[in-house]
Design a protein around this motif. Structure first.
Motif, PDB file in Angstrom:
ATOM      1  N   PHE A   6       0.863  -1.185   0.000  1.00 54.81           N
ATOM      2  CA  PHE A   6       0.000   0.000   0.000  1.00 54.81           C
ATOM      3  C   PHE A   6       0.896   1.230   0.000  1.00 54.81           C
ATOM      4  CE2 PHE A   6      -2.809  -3.179   1.624  1.00 54.81           C
ATOM      5  CZ  PHE A   6      -4.111  -2.747   1.415  1.00 54.81           C
ATOM      6  N   VAL A   9      -2.427   5.113   0.354  1.00 58.69           N
ATOM      7  CA  VAL A   9      -3.787   4.747  -0.067  1.00 58.69           C
ATOM      8  C   VAL A   9      -4.840   5.542   0.696  1.00 58.69           C
ATOM      9  CG1 VAL A   9      -5.488   2.873  -0.050  1.00 58.69           C
ATOM     10  CG2 VAL A   9      -3.164   2.461  -0.901  1.00 58.69           C
ATOM     11  N   GLU A  10      -5.787   6.062  -0.061  1.00 57.02           N
ATOM     12  CA  GLU A  10      -6.957   6.754   0.483  1.00 57.02           C
ATOM     13  C   GLU A  10      -8.204   6.062  -0.057  1.00 57.02           C
ATOM     14  OE1 GLU A  10      -6.565   9.710   2.272  1.00 57.02           O
ATOM     15  OE2 GLU A  10      -4.381   9.768   2.043  1.00 57.02           O
ATOM     16  N   TYR A  11      -9.251   6.081   0.760  1.00 53.74           N
ATOM     17  CA  TYR A  11     -10.541   5.590   0.282  1.00 53.74           C
ATOM     18  C   TYR A  11     -11.632   6.427   0.924  1.00 53.74           C
ATOM     19  CZ  TYR A  11     -14.366   2.584  -1.161  1.00 53.74           C
ATOM     20  OH  TYR A  11     -15.524   2.121  -1.731  1.00 53.74           O
ATOM     21  N   GLN A  20      -7.167   6.695   5.286  1.00 54.40           N
ATOM     22  CA  GLN A  20      -6.355   7.871   4.977  1.00 54.40           C
ATOM     23  C   GLN A  20      -4.873   7.563   5.161  1.00 54.40           C
ATOM     24  OE1 GLN A  20      -8.085  11.617   6.817  1.00 54.40           O
ATOM     25  NE2 GLN A  20      -9.224  10.073   7.982  1.00 54.40           N
ATOM     26  N   THR A  43     -12.798  -2.495   4.902  1.00 55.60           N
ATOM     27  CA  THR A  43     -12.475  -1.761   3.678  1.00 55.60           C
ATOM     28  C   THR A  43     -11.059  -2.065   3.230  1.00 55.60           C
ATOM     29  OG1 THR A  43     -14.020   0.019   4.228  1.00 55.60           O
ATOM     30  CG2 THR A  43     -12.294   0.529   2.634  1.00 55.60           C
ATOM     31  N   LEU A  44     -10.129  -2.157   4.175  1.00 60.21           N
ATOM     32  CA  LEU A  44      -8.740  -2.482   3.845  1.00 60.21           C
ATOM     33  C   LEU A  44      -8.661  -3.841   3.155  1.00 60.21           C
ATOM     34  CD1 LEU A  44      -5.915  -1.108   4.358  1.00 60.21           C
ATOM     35  CD2 LEU A  44      -5.665  -2.714   6.243  1.00 60.21           C
ATOM     36  N   LEU A  47     -10.034  -3.707  -0.384  1.00 57.20           N
ATOM     37  CA  LEU A  47      -9.062  -3.094  -1.297  1.00 57.20           C
ATOM     38  C   LEU A  47      -8.003  -4.111  -1.721  1.00 57.20           C
ATOM     39  CD1 LEU A  47      -8.634   0.333   0.489  1.00 57.20           C
ATOM     40  CD2 LEU A  47      -9.417   0.057  -1.863  1.00 57.20           C
ATOM     41  N   PRO A  54      -8.999   2.044  -4.691  1.00 59.49           N
ATOM     42  CA  PRO A  54      -8.717   3.210  -3.848  1.00 59.49           C
ATOM     43  C   PRO A  54      -9.089   4.501  -4.561  1.00 59.49           C
ATOM     44  CG  PRO A  54      -6.680   2.350  -4.775  1.00 59.49           C
ATOM     45  CD  PRO A  54      -7.764   1.368  -5.138  1.00 59.49           C
ATOM     46  N   THR A  55      -9.434   5.514  -3.799  1.00 58.24           N
ATOM     47  CA  THR A  55      -9.686   6.835  -4.376  1.00 58.24           C
ATOM     48  C   THR A  55      -8.414   7.671  -4.416  1.00 58.24           C
ATOM     49  OG1 THR A  55     -10.458   7.573  -2.192  1.00 58.24           O
ATOM     50  CG2 THR A  55     -12.129   6.881  -3.766  1.00 58.24           C
ATOM     51  N   ILE A  59      -2.151   0.285  -4.763  1.00 61.52           N
ATOM     52  CA  ILE A  59      -2.060  -1.023  -4.112  1.00 61.52           C
ATOM     53  C   ILE A  59      -1.517  -1.998  -5.139  1.00 61.52           C
ATOM     54  CG2 ILE A  59      -3.308  -2.861  -2.922  1.00 61.52           C
ATOM     55  CD1 ILE A  59      -5.535  -0.804  -2.402  1.00 61.52           C
TER      56      ILE A  59
END
Length: 239
Positions: A6, A9-11, A20, A43-44, A47, A54-55, A59
């Motif tokens: 990672f 990574v943001e989501y 975040q 969520t992790l 992903l 991710p946004t 990854i």
């Protein structure tokens, strides 16, 4: 085993951050992820499996973007959800077990033969034509695990795998998981479930606040949860 990387990574969902600044390099054989409900643990895992993208950030699973190359992830990542009813999609045991093998490109007869061999090895040959509705919760969880293992993934993601099981079933599943050669990444709000892991990561409100050997991270996590439990921490309405 190839690792999972990672990088920043943001989501977010509708502009609301869920994860975040996640930067992690996951190579250990047994990894635990702890955190309160809503901390971003599931969520992790989603992903990692490529179920969502991710946004922000990147990854890589064995060098591949899991959200782009889903076919590569069939052999790289398997995921076992907390509730097997959210994972099972076919009416019979044999059909459920064969589905992933068909996705890998096996012919129907090859998939059926592999499934029947698996059931026989597990002393469950008589399950083949059984409707999944006839299975107990623990048996459904076993079915989901076997469906994943038949695809021989390098890494298995476990989302609160013991939460809905009684104690004897938890013990049986725990023994089975411990014997697997795959990398296991287990998420839980229960420190005991990940106490034997090589590494534990603690998520809080979508950020990594602890990462290291299980004993140290879990001691800090328990202390913080105890501190929060001693206060009226749930009086504010959710945003």
């Amino acid at each position: 085993m190839d690792g999972i990387e990672f990088s920043g990574v943001e989501y977010a969902v509708q502009g609301k951050p869920v994860l975040q600044g996640i930067t992690l390099s996951l190579h250990e054989r047994r990894i635990g992820i702890v955190g309160r409900n809503g901390s971003g643990k599931t969520t992790l895992l989603r992903l990692m499996a490529g179920l969502v993208a991710p946004t922000g950030g990147t990854i890589r699973v064995a060098g591949v973007d899991p959200a782009v190359d889903r076919k590569a992830m069939l052999r790289a990542i398997g995921i076992l959800f907390q509730n097997p009813d959210h994972q099972i999609i076919f009416p019979t045991v044999e059909e459920e077990l064969a589905f992933g093998l068909r996705q890998l490109g096996l012919r129907a007869d090859e998939a059926t033969a592999r499934v029947r061999a698996c059931l026989a090895a597990e002393a469950r040959a008589h399950w083949a034509a059984a409707p999944v509705t006839a299975l107990s919760q623990g048996q459904k969880q076993w079915l989901c695990l076997m469906a994943v293992l038949l695809m021989e993934p390098a890494t298995l993601l476990l989302d609160e795998p013991f939460a809905a099981l009684d104690l004897p079933t938890q013990a049986r599943l725990s023994r089975r998981l411990a014997a697997l050669p795959q990398r296991l990444i287990t998420i839980s709000h229960d420190p005991q479930a990940v106490a034997e892991c090589d590494r534990v990561i603690w998520l809080e409100t979508g950020r990594v606040v602890g990462d290291g050997a299980a004993a140290g991270v879990l001691a800090a996590f328990r202390a913080e949860m105890a501190r929060r439990g001693d206060s009226d921490a749930d009086t504010d309405l959710g945003a």
